[in-house]
Scaffold this motif. Structure first.
Motif, short mmCIF file in Angstrom:
data_model
loop_
_atom_site.label_atom_id
_atom_site.label_comp_id
_atom_site.label_asym_id
_atom_site.label_seq_id
_atom_site.Cartn_x
_atom_site.Cartn_y
_atom_site.Cartn_z
N ALA A 155 13.77 52.97 22.71
CA ALA A 155 14.35 52.55 21.43
C ALA A 155 13.39 52.86 20.29
CB ALA A 155 14.69 51.07 21.46
N GLN A 156 12.10 52.67 20.53
CA GLN A 156 11.10 53.01 19.51
C GLN A 156 11.02 54.52 19.32
OE1 GLN A 156 7.51 51.16 20.92
NE2 GLN A 156 8.36 49.08 20.83
N VAL A 157 11.07 55.25 20.44
CA VAL A 157 11.03 56.72 20.35
C VAL A 157 12.23 57.23 19.57
CG1 VAL A 157 11.07 58.86 21.68
CG2 VAL A 157 9.70 56.92 22.48
N ARG A 158 13.41 56.66 19.84
CA ARG A 158 14.62 57.10 19.14
C ARG A 158 14.52 56.78 17.65
NH1 ARG A 158 19.09 58.65 21.71
NH2 ARG A 158 18.54 57.46 23.59
N ALA A 159 13.93 55.66 17.31
CA ALA A 159 13.75 55.30 15.90
C ALA A 159 12.86 56.33 15.20
CB ALA A 159 13.14 53.91 15.79
N PHE A 160 11.79 56.74 15.87
CA PHE A 160 10.90 57.74 15.28
C PHE A 160 11.61 59.09 15.13
CE2 PHE A 160 8.33 61.43 16.57
CZ PHE A 160 7.63 61.61 15.38
N PHE A 201 14.12 56.66 5.69
CA PHE A 201 14.27 55.42 6.45
C PHE A 201 15.68 54.85 6.33
CE2 PHE A 201 9.61 55.27 6.55
CZ PHE A 201 9.40 54.79 7.83
N GLY A 202 16.23 54.89 5.12
CA GLY A 202 17.57 54.33 4.94
C GLY A 202 18.62 55.06 5.76
N HIS A 203 18.58 56.40 5.72
CA HIS A 203 19.56 57.18 6.48
C HIS A 203 19.37 56.97 7.98
CE1 HIS A 203 19.81 60.15 2.85
NE2 HIS A 203 20.44 59.00 2.63
N LEU A 248 21.34 54.55 13.15
CA LEU A 248 21.07 53.78 14.36
C LEU A 248 21.68 52.38 14.32
CD1 LEU A 248 17.32 54.74 14.88
CD2 LEU A 248 19.28 55.54 16.20
N GLY A 249 22.31 52.04 13.21
CA GLY A 249 22.91 50.71 13.09
C GLY A 249 21.88 49.60 13.01
N LEU A 250 20.73 49.88 12.37
CA LEU A 250 19.65 48.91 12.23
C LEU A 250 19.41 48.60 10.75
CD1 LEU A 250 17.03 50.56 14.63
CD2 LEU A 250 18.50 48.59 15.16
N THR A 251 18.69 47.52 10.51
CA THR A 251 18.17 47.31 9.16
C THR A 251 16.91 48.17 9.01
OG1 THR A 251 16.72 45.48 9.80
CG2 THR A 251 19.00 44.92 9.20
N GLN A 252 16.54 48.46 7.76
CA GLN A 252 15.32 49.24 7.56
C GLN A 252 14.10 48.49 8.08
OE1 GLN A 252 14.62 51.51 3.97
NE2 GLN A 252 16.74 51.19 3.31
N GLN A 253 14.12 47.18 7.98
CA GLN A 253 12.99 46.38 8.47
C GLN A 253 12.85 46.53 9.98
OE1 GLN A 253 13.35 42.14 7.89
NE2 GLN A 253 11.15 41.81 8.03
#
Length: 341
Positions: A6-11, A20-22, A27-32
């Motif tokens: 999940a961290q790798v996919r975020a990167f 970051f916003g896009h 990914l359906g996440l908040t920027q935080q």
């Protein structure tokens, strides 16, 4: 060291979107939450992967080194999930270079005429899509949005060649298109050298059309005219109305019926247009091999891959690739997923 995918996919998503916003929206996440995942990955690896600027994000040198392997890891994980679920789904294939009608080649594989051998009994369902150009295809393959694509592959449009695989599957003779008022329009055949006194009409910006550029350079065609790609009908009208111009077109491509334009075969040498299939070996669809083998069988029966250097002309990079034939056995090997390194 165990990576959290999940961290790798975020990167990877952030590195691809450079925003970051896009990335968070994709990914359906908040920027935080996205930032926290990337920060934990950087802490685990002991190095910064992304440079945060004013609204822009860029991978650091370490981030660039990590990115290709990270994509392969994600692709392998996705393939593992699909294998367990037995749910690879249809083979998603995009085509590009629409002016030259690329879908007609795939249609001979997916929907062959009744009088031709059918090599598609074992093919999965195929979803055909349209891509703008080669860079768009490269991006879609690396993001896992498509499984393969078909069109003309050239080095200038393939910045990530080390991560993707491609094979020439068809070499198609090219004709010269001339308006009726062109001085050579009455010829039954032409040599490329005969066209030196004419201007080559580019149906788009010249820097995007490497085949026409190589042809002009190799055969001394100095005059050039750039047009806007508004389709084959517009291109033929331009030819008809500009008597000293010509352009090149694959011999079997379907053309609109525009009076006042002739198609003349080229000989001595015969220019060949290379069509290729391109895919991501790290995320190869389990049925991609079947499509490649069907293309190899069709190429054999239709003589699609005949290239005689003393008779034919190809741009240098195509000539190099044409020396590796697409056989059914090679197609099977080529479509095997690459190991994770």
């Amino acid at each position: 060291m165990d990576l959290d995918l999940a961290q790798v996919r975020a990167f990877v998503t952030t590195a691809d979107t450079r925003h970051f916003g896009h990335a968070a929206a994709d990914l359906g996440l908040t920027q935080q939450a996205l930032s926290k995942r990337i920060a934990r990955l950087e802490s685990l690896l002991g190095t910064r992967l992304l440079e945060r600027g004013h609204g822009a994000v860029e991978p650091t040198p370490a981030g660039h080194r990590f990115l290709a392997a990270a994509r392969r890891a994600l692709a392998a994980a996705d393939a593992a999930v699909s294998a367990v679920r037995d749910d690879a789904g249809p083979l998603r294939v995009d085509v590009w270079g629409h002016l030259y009608d690329p879908s007609r080649t795939l249609s001979e594989i997916l929907d062959p005429p009744p009088d031709q051998p059918n090599h598609t009994e074992d093919l999965p369902a195929v979803e055909l899509g349209r891509a703008r150009d080669l860079p768009a295809v490269v991006a879609a393959l690396l993001r896992g949005e498509i499984d393969a694509a078909f069109g003309r592959v050239h080095r200038t449009g393939l910045p990530r060649e080390d991560e993707l695989a491609h094979r020439i599957v068809r070499l198609e003779p090219v004709d010269a298109l001339l308006g009726d008022r062109h001085p050579l329009s009455g010829a039954e055949q032409l040599r490329p050298a005969d066209l030196r006194g004419s201007r080559l009409l580019f149906p788009a910006a010249a820097h995007r059309l490497d085949f026409l550029r190589h042809f002009a350079e190799d055969f001394g065609i100095e005059g050039r005219v750039e047009a806007v790609n508004l389709g084959a009908g517009h291109l033929l009208t331009e030819l008809r109305d500009t008597p000293d111009t010509f352009t090149l077109f694959p011999a079997d491509a379907r053309l609109p019926d525009i009076p006042g334009v002739r198609s003349v075969p080229l000989i001595d040498p015969v220019p060949l247009y290379a069509w290729s299939l391109i895919w991501n070996p790290a995320a190869a669809h389990p049925r991609l091999r079947d499509l490649l083998q069907a293309l190899a069988a069709k190429a054999r029966t239709r003589r699609w891959l005949e290239y005689v250097p003393s008779r034919d002309w190809l741009p240098a990079e195509d000539a190099d690739r044409a020396r590796t034939p697409l056989t059914a056995e090679a197609a099977g090997d080529a479509a095997r997923p690459a190991p994770i390194r």
